[in-house]
Design a protein around this motif. Structure first.
Motif, PDB file in Angstrom:
ATOM      1  N   GLN A 155       0.825  -1.172  -0.094  1.00  0.00           N
ATOM      2  CA  GLN A 155      -0.151  -0.070  -0.014  1.00  0.00           C
ATOM      3  C   GLN A 155       0.854   1.279   0.095  1.00  0.00           C
ATOM      4  N   LYS A 156       1.951   1.451   0.959  1.00  0.00           N
ATOM      5  CA  LYS A 156       2.897   2.436   0.887  1.00  0.00           C
ATOM      6  C   LYS A 156       3.554   2.539  -0.705  1.00  0.00           C
ATOM      7  N   GLN A 157       3.779   1.492  -1.258  1.00  0.00           N
ATOM      8  CA  GLN A 157       4.827   1.561  -2.286  1.00  0.00           C
ATOM      9  C   GLN A 157       3.566   2.244  -3.577  1.00  0.00           C
ATOM     10  N   GLY A 158       2.420   1.728  -3.199  1.00  0.00           N
ATOM     11  CA  GLY A 158       1.256   2.160  -4.371  1.00  0.00           C
ATOM     12  C   GLY A 158       1.108   3.746  -4.245  1.00  0.00           C
ATOM     13  N   LEU A 159       1.418   4.378  -3.080  1.00  0.00           N
ATOM     14  CA  LEU A 159       1.006   5.732  -2.955  1.00  0.00           C
ATOM     15  C   LEU A 159       2.418   6.390  -3.323  1.00  0.00           C
ATOM     16  N   GLU A 160       3.619   5.718  -3.149  1.00  0.00           N
ATOM     17  CA  GLU A 160       4.627   6.555  -3.139  1.00  0.00           C
ATOM     18  C   GLU A 160       5.141   6.476  -4.675  1.00  0.00           C
ATOM     19  N   ASN A 161       4.892   5.380  -5.388  1.00  0.00           N
ATOM     20  CA  ASN A 161       5.331   5.385  -6.872  1.00  0.00           C
ATOM     21  C   ASN A 161       4.139   5.044  -7.499  1.00  0.00           C
ATOM     22  N   PRO A 162       3.048   5.698  -7.821  1.00  0.00           N
ATOM     23  CA  PRO A 162       1.842   5.602  -8.470  1.00  0.00           C
ATOM     24  C   PRO A 162       2.055   5.391 -10.042  1.00  0.00           C
ATOM     25  N   THR A 163       1.186   4.533 -10.557  1.00  0.00           N
ATOM     26  CA  THR A 163       1.134   4.520 -12.050  1.00  0.00           C
ATOM     27  C   THR A 163      -0.098   5.517 -12.419  1.00  0.00           C
ATOM     28  N   ILE A 164       0.570   6.581 -13.374  1.00  0.00           N
ATOM     29  CA  ILE A 164      -0.499   7.475 -13.664  1.00  0.00           C
ATOM     30  C   ILE A 164      -0.672   7.776 -15.069  1.00  0.00           C
ATOM     31  N   ALA A 165      -1.994   7.572 -15.798  1.00  0.00           N
ATOM     32  CA  ALA A 165      -2.278   7.599 -16.942  1.00  0.00           C
ATOM     33  C   ALA A 165      -2.469   8.822 -17.568  1.00  0.00           C
ATOM     34  N   SER A 166      -2.401   9.149 -18.804  1.00  0.00           N
ATOM     35  CA  SER A 166      -2.508  10.477 -19.279  1.00  0.00           C
ATOM     36  C   SER A 166      -4.091  10.580 -19.486  1.00  0.00           C
ATOM     37  N   PRO A 167      -4.892  11.912 -19.771  1.00  0.00           N
ATOM     38  CA  PRO A 167      -6.153  11.909 -20.097  1.00  0.00           C
ATOM     39  C   PRO A 167      -6.438  11.157 -21.341  1.00  0.00           C
ATOM     40  N   ASP A 168      -5.510  11.149 -22.283  1.00  0.00           N
ATOM     41  CA  ASP A 168      -5.757  10.547 -23.509  1.00  0.00           C
ATOM     42  C   ASP A 168      -6.250   8.913 -23.316  1.00  0.00           C
ATOM     43  N   GLN A 169      -5.083   8.519 -22.622  1.00  0.00           N
ATOM     44  CA  GLN A 169      -5.048   7.127 -22.237  1.00  0.00           C
ATOM     45  C   GLN A 169      -6.410   6.587 -21.529  1.00  0.00           C
ATOM     46  N   VAL A 170      -6.807   7.521 -20.679  1.00  0.00           N
ATOM     47  CA  VAL A 170      -8.278   7.243 -20.017  1.00  0.00           C
ATOM     48  C   VAL A 170      -9.198   7.093 -20.912  1.00  0.00           C
ATOM     49  N   ILE A 171      -9.482   8.336 -21.873  1.00  0.00           N
ATOM     50  CA  ILE A 171     -10.296   8.047 -22.811  1.00  0.00           C
ATOM     51  C   ILE A 171     -10.292   6.921 -23.898  1.00  0.00           C
ATOM     52  N   GLU A 172      -9.164   6.554 -24.081  1.00  0.00           N
ATOM     53  CA  GLU A 172      -9.085   5.409 -24.839  1.00  0.00           C
ATOM     54  C   GLU A 172      -9.638   4.152 -24.096  1.00  0.00           C
ATOM     55  N   ARG A 173      -9.502   3.951 -22.898  1.00  0.00           N
ATOM     56  CA  ARG A 173      -9.878   2.967 -21.849  1.00  0.00           C
ATOM     57  C   ARG A 173     -11.330   2.956 -21.990  1.00  0.00           C
ATOM     58  N   PHE A 174     -11.728   4.274 -21.895  1.00  0.00           N
ATOM     59  CA  PHE A 174     -13.257   4.451 -21.875  1.00  0.00           C
ATOM     60  C   PHE A 174     -13.961   3.708 -23.257  1.00  0.00           C
ATOM     61  N   ASN A 175     -13.359   4.211 -24.388  1.00  0.00           N
ATOM     62  CA  ASN A 175     -13.952   3.742 -25.575  1.00  0.00           C
ATOM     63  C   ASN A 175     -13.801   2.285 -25.708  1.00  0.00           C
ATOM     64  N   ILE A 176     -12.710   1.670 -24.945  1.00  0.00           N
ATOM     65  CA  ILE A 176     -12.762   0.228 -25.071  1.00  0.00           C
ATOM     66  C   ILE A 176     -13.643  -0.309 -24.378  1.00  0.00           C
ATOM     67  N   LEU A 177     -13.951   0.160 -23.186  1.00  0.00           N
ATOM     68  CA  LEU A 177     -15.109  -0.231 -22.147  1.00  0.00           C
ATOM     69  C   LEU A 177     -16.348   0.009 -23.170  1.00  0.00           C
ATOM     70  N   LEU A 178     -16.652   1.016 -23.451  1.00  0.00           N
ATOM     71  CA  LEU A 178     -18.060   1.203 -24.103  1.00  0.00           C
ATOM     72  C   LEU A 178     -18.446   0.693 -25.582  1.00  0.00           C
ATOM     73  N   ASP A 179     -17.144   0.354 -26.292  1.00  0.00           N
ATOM     74  CA  ASP A 179     -17.389  -0.434 -27.385  1.00  0.00           C
ATOM     75  C   ASP A 179     -17.825  -2.044 -27.115  1.00  0.00           C
TER      76      ASP A 179
END
Length: 300
Positions: A155-179
Motif C-alpha cells: 500500500q505504501k509503495q502504491g502511494l509513493e510510486n503510482p502509475t498515472i495514465a494521461s487523459p488521452d489514455q483514460v479516454i481510450e480505456r473508456f472507448n474500449i469499455l463502451l465499445d
C-alpha cells in the motif's frame, strides 16, 4: 413514450393511449471503482470490494422497484480501487481477494431485457483520490503514524510510486469499455456517472485539507479533466449519457455545511471512507441518476 415509473419496471405497464400492455424485465448493472462502491458506508456487503449496500447502485435499484439482493435485477460489480483496466481486462488484487475484470462477469444479453448500466471510473487511473491519501499521510503527524501502524508495504509503495495514465489514455480505456458494452448490450442505456466534487467553493486549504489553496485549485483542475474525459467518451454515442454529478455536488464538497463527501480525518481513514462519498452523497447520486433516466424516457 409514456412516463416510466418505478411501478412499471419489472411488473408491467399500461400505455393508456393505445390500450397495449408491455412487460419490461429490467436489469441494472453497476461497473466502477470506489465512488460507486461506497467504502466506509454501512452496511458493507462485500468488505474486500469496499462495496456498500447503500451505495448509489443499490439505492437506485430500490428507486426503480428492483430487488437489490437479486443479482438478476441488480448486478453490482463495483470494486474500490479499480482502474479502467480492472473494468476491462486486468484482475484486481485488493489484498483480501482477487477480482476478475468486471467485463468478464457480465451476463449474456437478452433482447427482452431493459438494461441500464452505470459506470464510474477513471480517477484511479489518474491517481486522483490516491494523491489526496498520499498528501494527507505524508503531511500530518497522525498520517505518518497511521501509515506506519496500519498500512502494508504494498500500500505504501502504491502511494509513493503510482502509475498515472494521461487523459488521452483514460479516454481510450473508456472507448474500449463502451465499445464492448455496446456489442454485449446494444439496446442498453449507459450512464457515465461523474465523480463527486471533492474540492468546492467552501474548501479552504490548510483548514479542511492538509494542503495549500493552490493545491485545492489543482485538484479542481483534475476534476474538470475528468468531466472532459466523460464528455469525450460519451460523444457520438446515442445510448451513452452523462449524469452531471460533478456540478450537482460542487456546493457539497469538503468544507461545505452539507457535504456529500468525507474529509481526510483520521477517523475516516480508519473507517475506510476518507475522501469518498458519504451516505447523503450516495442518496443524492441515486436521485440524480433516477431523475436523468426519467427525463430521458419521458416525452410530452
Amino acid at each position: 413514450m409514456a412516463r416510466l415509473t418505478s411501478d412499471m419496471w419489472g411488473t408491467g405497464a399500461h400505455d393508456h393511449s393505445s390500450e397495449m400492455v408491455h412487460v419490461f424485465r429490467m436489469r441494472l448493472i453497476a461497473l466502477g471503482s470506489s465512488f460507486a462502491a461506497g467504502p466506509g458506508i454501512a452496511p458493507q456487503v462485500d468488505a474486500a470490494a469496499g462495496r456498500s449496500g447503500n451505495n448509489y447502485p443499490h439505492l437506485l435499484a430500490r428507486r426503480l422497484g428492483l430487488d437489490s439482493g437479486d443479482s438478476t435485477q441488480l448486478l453490482d460489480l463495483s470494486v474500490s480501487g479499480a482502474t479502467m483496466l480492472n473494468l476491462i481486462s486486468d484482475d484486481q488484487d485488493t489484498g483480501d481477494k482477487v477480482f476478475p475484470p468486471q467485463l468478464s462477469l457480465l451476463p449474456s444479453a437478452d433482447d427482452d431485457d431493459q438494461t441500464i448500466i452505470t459506470v464510474t471510473g477513471g480517477g484511479n487511473d489518474m491517481f486522483y483520490i490516491g494523491s489526496m491519501f498520499a498528501r494527507t499521510l505524508s503531511m500530518t503527524l497522525w498520517g505518518r503514524i497511521y501509515s506506519h501502524l496500519f498500512m502494508t508495504q504494498d500500500q505504501k509503495q502504491g502511494l509513493e510510486n503510482p502509475t498515472i495514465a494521461s487523459p488521452d489514455q483514460v479516454i481510450e480505456r473508456f472507448n474500449i469499455l463502451l465499445d464492448d458494452l455496446h456489442k454485449r448490450f446494444p439496446r442498453a442505456t449507459i450512464y457515465l456517472v461523474e465523480y463527486f466534487a471533492m474540492m468546492g467553493p467552501d474548501t479552504v486549504g490548510g483548514r479542511h485539507v492538509a494542503w495549500s489553496q493552490d493545491q485545492v485549485d489543482r485538484y479542481k483542475q483534475t476534476a474538470d479533466q475528468l468531466k472532459q474525459i466523460y464528455a469525450q467518451a460519451a460523444k457520438g454515442r446515442a445510448n451513452v449519457h452523462i449524469v452531471p454529478l460533478a456540478q450537482a455536488s460542487y456546493a457539497h464538497a469538503i468544507g461545505s455545511k452539507q457535504p456529500w463527501v468525507s474529509d481526510g480525518s483520521i477517523l475516516n481513514f480508519y473507517r475506510g471512507g476518507a475522501f469518498h462519498p458519504n451516505l447523503a452523497g450516495m442518496k443524492a447520486a441515486a436521485d440524480l441518476i433516477y431523475d436523468t433516466h426519467q427525463k430521458l424516457y419521458t416525452k410530452a
